[in-house]
Design an enzyme around this catalytic site. Sequence first.
Site: not given
Ligand code: ADP
Length: 198
Positions: A21, A96, A135
């Site tokens: 993404k 999410r 990564r």
């Molecule tokens: P990835 O999708 O590769 O795990 P992200 O950078 O999108 O990486 O997210 C990292 C962490 O941030 C997630 O594991 C979660 O703990 C938190 N997070 C990110 N976006 C959300 C969201 N929309 N709702 C809840 N937690 C989130």
Amino acid sequence: MVYQHNPMFNLILFGPPGSGKGTQSENIIAAYGLQHLSTGNLLRSEIAGQTILGLKAKSFMDQGQLVPDEVVIGMVDNFMNAHPEAKGFLFDGFPRTTAQCIALDALLKNKSNEINVVLALEVSEEELVKRLLGRGLTSGRSDDTNENIIRARIQEYNDKTTAVATYYAQFNKVVSVKGEGTVESIYADLKAEIDTRI
Ligand code: ADP
């Protein structure tokens, strides 16, 4: 005089952790001038700034769990209000949960807008783990270096986040795109889907 709304083009790039993404978001925002809204990036910058929100989020993120809905939704609301000039948003890592979907729909409805399409990247679990561990060697992200945390994130995705696709499927907004192959070929597939809708 009739007030003319300029409709935004709002896109959700959906998929499990490691599905590409972030990488594909960079290509899409460069080509279409959308405002990138990555909740992961926003949360990491809150942590770096040692804000109260960041402190609250960190313990969840370190364990591979989702940050509570109200924390994330408030942060998204603030970010959107800080970008009133946006031609549209590319939502990356958000929503999410079903509660986040409902909140996002309400925020957009307030601005007389909606989600135009959800592009869902499909990648196998073994490929995801491989990419995330790779990564982790260079990203400096502690949640990418430990396989147990990676598996916990994928579990959270399976338990809570797949519901996001179900939610938008009821409005016929979900389009699946194969997320394995070269970055360029996947981008070409995403672009084709965007071009028929924008
Ligand atoms: P990835 O999708 O590769 O795990 P992200 O950078 O999108 O990486 O997210 C990292 C962490 O941030 C997630 O594991 C979660 O703990 C938190 N997070 C990110 N976006 C959300 C969201 N929309 N709702 C809840 N937690 C989130």
